[in-house]
Design an enzyme around this catalytic site. Structure first.
Site, short mmCIF file in Angstrom:
data_model
loop_
_atom_site.label_atom_id
_atom_site.label_comp_id
_atom_site.label_asym_id
_atom_site.label_seq_id
_atom_site.Cartn_x
_atom_site.Cartn_y
_atom_site.Cartn_z
N LYS A 186 -49.18 -0.27 -9.13
CA LYS A 186 -48.75 -1.40 -8.30
C LYS A 186 -48.93 -1.03 -6.83
O LYS A 186 -48.19 -0.22 -6.28
CB LYS A 186 -47.28 -1.76 -8.55
CG LYS A 186 -46.98 -3.13 -7.95
CD LYS A 186 -45.58 -3.26 -7.40
CE LYS A 186 -45.38 -2.70 -6.04
NZ LYS A 186 -45.97 -3.43 -4.92
N GLU A 262 -43.58 11.17 -3.18
CA GLU A 262 -43.97 11.51 -1.80
C GLU A 262 -43.21 10.52 -0.93
O GLU A 262 -43.52 9.34 -0.92
CB GLU A 262 -45.47 11.32 -1.59
CG GLU A 262 -46.37 12.08 -2.53
CD GLU A 262 -46.49 13.55 -2.20
OE1 GLU A 262 -45.96 13.97 -1.17
OE2 GLU A 262 -47.10 14.28 -3.00
N CYS A 296 -46.70 9.08 7.08
CA CYS A 296 -45.51 9.84 6.67
C CYS A 296 -45.48 11.22 7.32
O CYS A 296 -44.42 11.81 7.48
CB CYS A 296 -45.46 9.97 5.16
SG CYS A 296 -46.97 10.64 4.51
N GLU A 393 -37.16 8.20 11.05
CA GLU A 393 -38.61 8.02 11.13
C GLU A 393 -38.89 6.69 11.83
O GLU A 393 -38.47 5.63 11.35
CB GLU A 393 -39.10 7.99 9.68
CG GLU A 393 -40.56 8.02 9.46
CD GLU A 393 -40.89 7.95 7.95
OE1 GLU A 393 -40.13 7.34 7.19
OE2 GLU A 393 -41.93 8.50 7.58
P1 NAD Z 1 -41.42 1.21 0.57
O1 NAD Z 1 -40.70 2.28 -0.14
O2 NAD Z 1 -40.68 0.04 1.05
O3 NAD Z 1 -42.60 0.63 -0.34
C1 NAD Z 1 -43.53 1.46 -1.00
C2 NAD Z 1 -43.90 0.81 -2.31
O4 NAD Z 1 -42.73 0.68 -3.10
C3 NAD Z 1 -44.49 -0.60 -2.19
O5 NAD Z 1 -45.49 -0.74 -3.18
C4 NAD Z 1 -43.32 -1.50 -2.52
O6 NAD Z 1 -43.67 -2.72 -3.09
C5 NAD Z 1 -42.60 -0.66 -3.55
N1 NAD Z 1 -41.17 -0.97 -3.67
C6 NAD Z 1 -40.34 -1.46 -2.72
N2 NAD Z 1 -39.09 -1.61 -3.24
C7 NAD Z 1 -39.16 -1.19 -4.53
C8 NAD Z 1 -38.22 -1.08 -5.59
N3 NAD Z 1 -36.95 -1.46 -5.43
N4 NAD Z 1 -38.63 -0.60 -6.77
C9 NAD Z 1 -39.91 -0.22 -6.95
N5 NAD Z 1 -40.86 -0.29 -6.00
C10 NAD Z 1 -40.48 -0.77 -4.79
O7 NAD Z 1 -42.17 1.96 1.75
P2 NAD Z 1 -43.15 1.34 2.82
O8 NAD Z 1 -42.37 0.75 3.91
O9 NAD Z 1 -44.18 0.48 2.18
O10 NAD Z 1 -43.91 2.68 3.28
C11 NAD Z 1 -43.41 3.45 4.30
C12 NAD Z 1 -42.67 4.64 3.77
O11 NAD Z 1 -43.49 5.40 2.89
C13 NAD Z 1 -42.31 5.59 4.89
O12 NAD Z 1 -41.00 6.07 4.73
C14 NAD Z 1 -43.30 6.73 4.73
O13 NAD Z 1 -42.86 7.95 5.26
C15 NAD Z 1 -43.49 6.77 3.27
N6 NAD Z 1 -44.76 7.39 2.93
C16 NAD Z 1 -44.74 8.64 2.41
C17 NAD Z 1 -45.93 9.28 2.12
C18 NAD Z 1 -45.93 10.66 1.57
O14 NAD Z 1 -46.95 11.09 1.09
N7 NAD Z 1 -44.81 11.38 1.58
C19 NAD Z 1 -47.15 8.64 2.36
C20 NAD Z 1 -47.13 7.36 2.88
C21 NAD Z 1 -45.91 6.74 3.16
#
Ligand code: NAD
Length: 490
Positions: A186, A262, A296, A393
């Site tokens: 997804k 991650e 990230c 962040e």
């Molecule tokens: P997010 O957690 O809101 O969303 C990420 C994914 O999770 C999306 O596909 C979203 O639809 C899904 N999602 C959201 N709520 C969910 C739930 N309740 N259950 C299941 N899936 C759900 O994060 P974001 O705002 O899209 O991305 C930014 C964050 O991701 C930042 O905190 C960043 O640091 C982190 N990030 C980490 C890495 C890493 O490798 N550590 C890489 C990229 C981004």
């Protein structure tokens, strides 16, 4: 090349949708739709079927049905398919990059390098698929033989974020496929189009039906719940916020489901007195402003020792002032729009909070215009630890610079966070380099470099930044079960 032609080539063919998750074409047509926007213009790029729990369950069934046959192929057969997918991604990299820039906003040159990075994961794991080894153990009694074999964990559910929509998918799928796992993916609701295009290419590459399944959905919660609680899914691989990671971990706990996470970061970037200041300025620009700071591993807190503080702050601020903000398709642009208005509001609230507590804006500090999500790259000094931007962040083009005196104290301060993803530091004294590298509680440490992601290296975090590693040979292990065979009566 236009985004419309790229999308048409990869996404507008209805038969591509029907085969992405096994959902019959008619059923897809009857689902509500959700729109995907270009964050630079606000234009609607595409409308996609909004899949829910029934469609996810179907995709999981389909993956489950394909699992045994996929695992039974030889490593070489799986590897050959990954190679073919890799070749197609490179062949279509301009199309993929233009879709990526359109839906995510990053400059086209960065999008091209992300697509190359995604392809590099496929290449790496096409090679690594052939290097899955077990072991034999010297048995403590003569009538026994002890052997360890590695087998795929089974169906993997993968959830990815919007900031690296192509490479995050490749980083999860390629080791899973190499290990022999079928996948249900997804992508983030903001950036599903490049995922669709990559899956269409996977289909052209000839992966067996059911091995790769793509879910388009306007939100993550219900899809995530089904992936975490459906017993046919054996592992969840998630990249995104720590908050959602915590929720997924709780949802997986009933079935003791395997997880790789991650999550968020709060990366310190430390410049010691003995650093090469010009190199540190270059590194900080990369570590902070790549992807408009929506990374990230973005440097979130710049600590600069007092002996080089003025020189660093002046040179860095001058370079930041030269960065051009604009539509990622315009040549010369190095900072695209932020992904949405929520991201813009977070930048504004971090800056307002810092100013109220005594910080000084050296450059930027404002949105580029009253509408849209473009924000000026910003440098702030006189930063103290109680400011939100030093604790959380920001995920945007905001660089807070903090002056420090004592080398030991700065390491303690850098570690004083729930996160442990990436850290960076610049120094030349060898004793210091080793001491600081070992003392930083982070999964990845960049020493005299502002960029370290590579398919060849283990990417991942300590503490609340995640579990497991992606990339390198370690990334493959996360998709393998270890089975001990004991043969007696010999
Ligand atoms: P997010 O957690 O809101 O969303 C990420 C994914 O999770 C999306 O596909 C979203 O639809 C899904 N999602 C959201 N709520 C969910 C739930 N309740 N259950 C299941 N899936 C759900 O994060 P974001 O705002 O899209 O991305 C930014 C964050 O991701 C930042 O905190 C960043 O640091 C982190 N990030 C980490 C890495 C890493 O490798 N550590 C890489 C990229 C981004």
């Amino acid at each position: 090349m236009t985004i419309t032609s790229a999308l048409t080539r990869h996404l507008k063919k209805p038969e591509l949708f029907s085969n992405l998750a096994g959902v019959p074409e008619g059923d897809l047509q009857s689902l509500p739709k959700f729109a995907v926007f270009d964050p630079a213009t606000g234009d609607v790029l595409a409308e996609l079927p909004d899949m829910g729990i029934p469609q996810v369950a179907l995709a999981i069934d389909r993956a489950h049905a394909a699992q045994a046959q996929w695992a039974a192929l030889t490593a070489r057969q799986r590897s050959d398919l990954l190679w073919e997918w890799h070749r197609l991604i490179l062949q279509h990299s301009e199309d993929l990059a233009s879709i990526l820039t359109a839906e995510m906003g990053k400059p086209f040159t960065e999008a091209k390098s992300e697509v190359a990075h995604a392809a590099a994961y496929l290449q790496w794991y096409a090679e690594e698929a052939n290097r899955i080894y077990g072991e034999t153990i010297s048995a403590p009694s003569v009538d026994r033989r002890m052997i360890v074999i590695k087998q795929p964990v089974g169906v993997v559910g993968a959830i990815t974020p919007w900031n690296f929509p192509a490479s995050m998918i490749a980083r999860k799928i390629s080791p899973a496929l190499a290990a022999g796992c079928a996948v249900v993916v997804k992508p983030a609701e903001q950036t599903p189009l490049v995922a669709g295009a990559m899956f269409a290419l996977a289909r052209m590459a000839g992966f067996p039906s059911g091995v790769l399944n793509l879910i388009y959905a306007s939100e993550g919660a219900s899809v995530g719940y089904e992936l975490c609680t459906n017993p046919k899914v054996r592992k969840i691989s998630f990249t995104g916020s720590t908050e959602v990671g915590r929720l997924l971990m709780r949802q997986c706990s009933d079935q003791i489901k395997r997880v790789s996470f991650e999550l968020g970061g709060n990366a310190p970037f430390i410049v010691f007195d003995d650093a090469d200041v010009d190199a540190a300025v270059d590194g900080a620009l990369q570590a902070k402003f790549r992807n408009a700071g929506q990374t990230c591993v973005s440097a979130n807190r710049l600590y600069v020792q007092s002996g080089v503080f003025t020189e660093f702050a002046e040179k860095f601020t001058a370079r930041v002032g030269e960065l051009r903000v604009g539509n990622g398709f315009d040549p010369g642009v190095s900072i695209g729009p932020l992904i949405d208005t929520r991201a813009l509001a977070k930048m504004q609230s971090h800056i307002a909070d810092a100013i109220e507590k005594g910080a000084v804006v050296r450059c930027g500090g404002e949105p580029v215009s009253a509408d849209g999500t473009f924000f000026q790259p910003t440098v702030i000094t006189e930063v103290t630890r109680d400011m939100r931007l030093a604790q959380e962040e920001t995920f945007g083009p905001l660089a807070p610079i903090i002056r420090f005196e004592d080398a030991d104290q700065v390491v303690a301060e850098a570690n004083d966070t729930i996160y442990g993803l990436a850290a960076y530091f610049y120094a030349s004294n060898l004793k210091r380099v080793w001491h600081v590298a070992e003392a930083l509680e982070y999964g990845m440490v960049g020493i005299n470099t502002g960029r370290m992601s590579s398919e060849a290296a283990p990417f991942g975090g300590m503490k609340q930044s995640g579990i497991g590693r992606e990339g390198s040979r370690h990334g493959l292990e996360d998709y393998l079960e270890m089975k001990y065979l004991c043969m007696g009566g010999l």
